[in-house]
Design an enzyme around this catalytic site. Structure first.
Site, mmCIF file in Angstrom:
data_model
loop_
_atom_site.group_PDB
_atom_site.id
_atom_site.type_symbol
_atom_site.label_atom_id
_atom_site.label_comp_id
_atom_site.label_asym_id
_atom_site.label_seq_id
_atom_site.Cartn_x
_atom_site.Cartn_y
_atom_site.Cartn_z
ATOM 1 N N GLY A 65 56.495 45.602 40.644
ATOM 2 C CA GLY A 65 57.519 46.419 41.291
ATOM 3 C C GLY A 65 58.895 46.270 40.666
ATOM 4 N N ASP A 73 41.836 43.063 39.765
ATOM 5 C CA ASP A 73 41.232 44.275 39.228
ATOM 6 C C ASP A 73 41.758 44.480 37.823
ATOM 7 O OD1 ASP A 73 39.423 45.628 40.700
ATOM 8 O OD2 ASP A 73 40.880 46.631 41.972
ATOM 9 N N GLU A 130 33.673 44.066 45.567
ATOM 10 C CA GLU A 130 34.750 43.967 46.561
ATOM 11 C C GLU A 130 34.857 42.550 47.123
ATOM 12 O OE1 GLU A 130 36.284 46.594 46.403
ATOM 13 O OE2 GLU A 130 34.921 48.303 46.268
ATOM 14 N N TRP A 180 37.591 41.291 49.818
ATOM 15 C CA TRP A 180 39.012 41.309 49.472
ATOM 16 C C TRP A 180 39.632 42.652 49.814
ATOM 17 C CZ3 TRP A 180 40.274 41.123 43.484
ATOM 18 C CH2 TRP A 180 39.754 42.253 42.861
ATOM 19 N N ASP A 235 32.253 52.720 45.996
ATOM 20 C CA ASP A 235 33.376 53.622 45.735
ATOM 21 C C ASP A 235 33.342 54.845 46.648
ATOM 22 O OD1 ASP A 235 34.201 52.391 42.907
ATOM 23 O OD2 ASP A 235 32.031 52.526 43.031
ATOM 24 N N ARG A 287 39.497 32.759 45.933
ATOM 25 C CA ARG A 287 40.716 33.342 45.367
ATOM 26 C C ARG A 287 41.937 32.591 45.878
ATOM 27 N NH1 ARG A 287 43.296 39.386 45.417
ATOM 28 N NH2 ARG A 287 42.972 39.470 47.656
#
Lengths: 309, 536
Positions: free
Chosen positions: B258, B353, B189, B407, B467, B241
């Site tokens: 999108g 991801d 993460e 993140w 998770d 990042r």
């Protein structure tokens, strides 16, 4: 007459050659000499301490220009997948009224249509098009790099899994370890939990039942940021039934805190049961000091000082 | 002239979900869907680039739990069954939709799935990790590792031994598979906290990735922001990042996925068709779930979705890939002018991801492939890996202390420590302490004790996965997450109670537990004992 026959024969030969050439399968265009290199790839294994690998062959190569870059569609739809990583599959209720289509219509037709017919543009429409089947000879062979399969897990069949006895799952109420743990949630919030059974029992015995009952549990928050005196900044009264607390106020970004769990009397006397390690909250804004300033040991002229550390 | 670099990083992770005690387990499909939609199309695209001679460099983090599942014989068999059921359904759909407008899309799925089936069984011979390894050996992919079970390290940091075990177990597993220690480490993460670098350094890790504000809020202020790595006090390079490139792909409003032409995720025939028609792809117990067959496109902000058009999606992704590369070139050129001229050239780090590409964004793997093609045509930027950049410009921008960050939601730890999931940590910390104590006490235990403690370590690691708190917080599959945390900790406590009492756990029971949670076969519990860890 002979001329006519010659013309017919010549025409037939020409047509045959033409058809043969036209039907010859065309191989995909390739980009530069690297295409052949890719068949026998050099193993590139970089270990810490090794000299840097030769990556010169990754240099960009000038090739035919592609289509003009366009702009993304301005109308974009909010999608739930933006909310987080894996596992977050929300089952959106489907629009009612869709017919259920299960009856088979006619005989099964197994048609293997070439991918290009619908997915790829017609030849010449989009420049170079390369299509490969998975078993295409253009791809290098898969070497023997089979990973080792786990050694655990071999069981004779059938297996009685109910032997695990996990119909009910329980966790221990305590771990026999007295502790106060403070955890950073964000620059403005701490989470504190505690387990103080032993210390509580000792204190109760020491104070006696009457005195113990006069005390109430509380958290005290100490600001132990270097340069500050470590004074208690806040007392948070908590009920005896709580075993955790979210401290969402009173704490400042970049400061360092110790949280103690204590019992206090109405007169303001505190009995310490346990405290956390010093816990530093992250900063919520950039530093004004660069490494250069720190190295010089003084601020440049005109420096007014930072409002934060 | 090359004025800067771009590094795309894909982080592939799924929690360890394996239920040999059930024939069909819904949560095992997380893996199956990811293989079908993400890993195989990604490998297919990368191999196509390789065959065409397009130079590209990509960093891929494969989490140890994911690799354990991809290697597991039982899950491989189950995935093969799932894939064959998909191919079968595709053929049934082609027949069913013969006179419907959906027919074209159904034929597209038929070809697509047949290709994947061939890839998985014939070309890769069910060895997905091996396929990535081959690309790594061919010099196209840099493989890095991640926390052993993806534990969120900032909330485990009270016990350095526990954090060290997450890092060490992953590093040893990497070494075992690939023959060399991992140079890079994906912090689960992106969870960084000051001093985590010590555990990384100890495991031989040279670099890791952090969220943007870990760098921008660092002390002292980095002069080049996220556009070059810096060195932590513990001697690990950190790459931050880049927010712009991330937003373009991730963002709900400005991102590519999108676009109206792309495939709509939520309209799935799994909710329309009868279970008999769906066959094995129908949810167990009559649950309506995703089948992977989606015939519609995003269209727009409406419930009235148009049919998917693979050709239009292909054209759109090419346009988006060209735009992405063009924007990176523009960004790098602008940075070149803004940053001090005496340092290394700018590097834009774009981590994602892996499952975004393919699972959520169906066209994602093709997008990446096109990005590589577009990038290969340019002279002004180079797409490289973080490891390459470290080799080219090892000095970076000097030393600083990055800020605690992740993140996740709002950029810190609150998503994993909230009203819905805070109770987990009391147990994880308590169990962690018990594990460390026993590892110290039984440094040289009998074979029976060693075997039991090895399994206890596996159970503890599995319980620590980030998770579970994540799912507890989101409310999706939260019952499953609750069960998993309880199950692993109960197994752990059962073993540890027996060892603490001077006995050994029931061998039949232990064998069952070992065969259920069978990851990390070479795990040594002494990784939790500091002396043993430092002695190796």
């Amino acid at each position: 007459m002979m001329g006519l026959v010659f013309l017919v024969v010549a025409g037939l030969i020409f047509a045959a050659v033409w058809i043969t050439l036209a039907r010859r399968p065309r191989t995909g265009a390739r980009l530069g000499p690297d295409a052949t290199d890719a068949r026998e790839p050099e193993p590139l294994v970089v270990r810490p301490g090794d000299p840097p690998p030769d990556t010169s062959h990754y240099d960009n190569k000038q090739v035919a220009p592609g289509p003009e870059p366009g702009l993304p569609n301005a109308e974009l739809k909010e999608r739930v997948h933006m909310e987080g990583p894996k596992g977050n599959r929300q089952h959106k209720p489907h629009k009612p009224g869709s017919p259920k289509r299960t009856e088979r219509r006619g005989k099964s037709r197994h048609r293997d249509v070439e991918l290009a017919s619908e997915l790829l543009p017609p030849a010449g429409a989009e420049g170079r098009v390369v299509r490969l089947r998975p078993d295409s000879p253009d791809r290098p062979d898969m070497p023997d790099v089979k990973t080792e399969v786990g050694e655990l897990g071999a069981l004779p069949e059938p297996v009685d899994w109910s032997y695990l006895g996990e119909e009910e799952l329980n966790l221990p109420a305590t771990y026999g370890w007295d502790r106060v743990i403070a955890m950073v949630r964000n620059p403005y919030s701490l989470y504190v939990y505690w387990e103080l059974d032993k210390a509580g029992a000792r204190l109760r015995e020491m104070l006696g039942e009457a005195e113990w009952n006069r005390t109430t549990p509380c958290l005290r928050l100490f600001d132990v940021t270097p340069g500050l005196a470590g004074a208690p900044v806040r007392v948070i009264d908590i009920g005896p039934e709580n075993d955790h607390w979210f401290i969402n106020d009173f704490v400042e970004p970049g400061h360092r805190y110790i949280v103690s769990y204590e019992r206090r009397t109405p007169e303001g006397r505190y009995y310490l049961l346990g405290h956390s390690d010093p816990t530093q909250l992250p900063y919520d804004r950039p530093a004004q000091q660069t490494a250069l300033y720190r190295m010089y040991g003084r601020q440049p002229d005109g420096w007014q000082g930072s409002p934060w550390r | 002239m090359n004025s800067g670099y771009v590094a795309i990083v894909l982080h592939a992770h799924l929690p360890f979900v394996r239920h040999p005690d059930h024939e069909h387990y819904l949560e095992e499909r997380w893996l199956f869907e990811a293989i079908t939609e993400c890993y195989l199309p990604l490998l297919d695209g990368l191999e196509r680039l390789e065959a065409e001679g397009v130079p590209f460099r990509l960093t891929v983090s494969l989490s140890p739990t994911l690799m354990a599942m991809l290697d597991d014989p039982l899950l491989r068999t189950r995935y093969q069954r799932y894939l064959e059921a998909s191919v079968e359904l595709a053929e049934k759909e082609v027949v069913l939709t013969r006179d419907w407008p959906e027919h074209r899309v159904a034929r597209f799925y038929q070809r697509h799935l047949k290709n994947l089936h061939k890839l998985y069984l014939e070309r890769y011979q069910r060895d997905v990790v091996g396929a990535f390894h081959r690309l790594a050996r061919a010099g196209y992919v840099d493989l890095i590792t991640c926390g052993a079970t993806h534990g969120f390290l900032p909330l485990l940091h009270h016990q350095p031994e526990v954090v060290r075990a997450q890092v060490e177990v992953a590093a040893r597993e990497f070494q075992r598979r690939f023959g060399h220690p991992p140079r890079g480490f994906w912090l689960p993460e992106c969870g960084y906290y000051p001093t985590v670098d010590q555990a990384l350094r100890r495991a031989g890790v040279q670099y890791c990735f952090v969220e943007t504000h870990a760098i921008t809020h660092a002390r002292p202020a980095p002069t080049r922001g996220t556009y070059a790595h810096g060195w932590t006090p513990g001697g690990v390079a950190v790459f931050g990042r880049d927010p712009t490139s991330s937003k373009q792909v991730w963002s709900a409003h400005e991102g590519y996925p999108g676009d109206g032409a792309y495939r709509e995720f939520y309209r799935d025939i799994g909710f329309d068709r009868d279970p008999e028609h769906l066959g094995l792809l129908a949810g167990p117990g009559g649950i309506k779930t995703f089948s992977g067959f989606k015939y519609h496109r995003v269209t727009g902000p409406t419930n009235d979705k148009d049919l998917y058009d693979p050709w239009a999606a292909e054209m759109t992704l090419r346009r988006h890939a060209a735009h992405f590369v063009q924007e990176r070139a523009r960004q790098v050129a602008a940075l070149r002018g803004m940053l001090p001229s005496d340092g290394p050239p700018p590097l834009v780090v774009a981590p994602y991801d892996a499952e975004l590409f393919g699972h959520w964004w169906f066209e994602g793997p093709r997008f990446l492939e096109e990005v590589a093609r577009q990038a290969a045509r340019r002279q002004d930027i180079r797409f490289i890996t973080a490891g390459d950049y470290l080799d080219l410009h090892p000095e970076g921008q000097g030393q600083f202390e990055p800020s605690l960050s992740s993140w996740g939601y709002k950029g810190y730890a609150e998503f994993w420590c909230d009203g819905a999931n805070h109770w987990v940590y009391r147990h994880l910390h308590g169990a962690g302490r018990r594990m460390v104590e026993l590892a110290r006490r039984h440094g040289d235990g009998s074979p029976g004790v060693r075997r039991a403690l090895n399994q206890a370590a596996r159970e503890l690691l599995l319980a620590q996965a980030s998770d579970w708190p994540f799912l507890l917080k989101t409310g999706t599959a939260s019952n499953y997450a609750w069960r998993r945390v309880h199950m692993h900790l109960q197994r752990f406590n059962q073993i540890v109670d027996a060892i603490s009492a001077g006995t050994e756990p029931d061998p039949v029971w232990l064998t069952l537990v070992e065969s259920a949670d069978n990851l990390f076969p070479h795990l040594d519990y002494r990784v939790y004992a500091p002396a043993a860890a430092s002695g190796e």
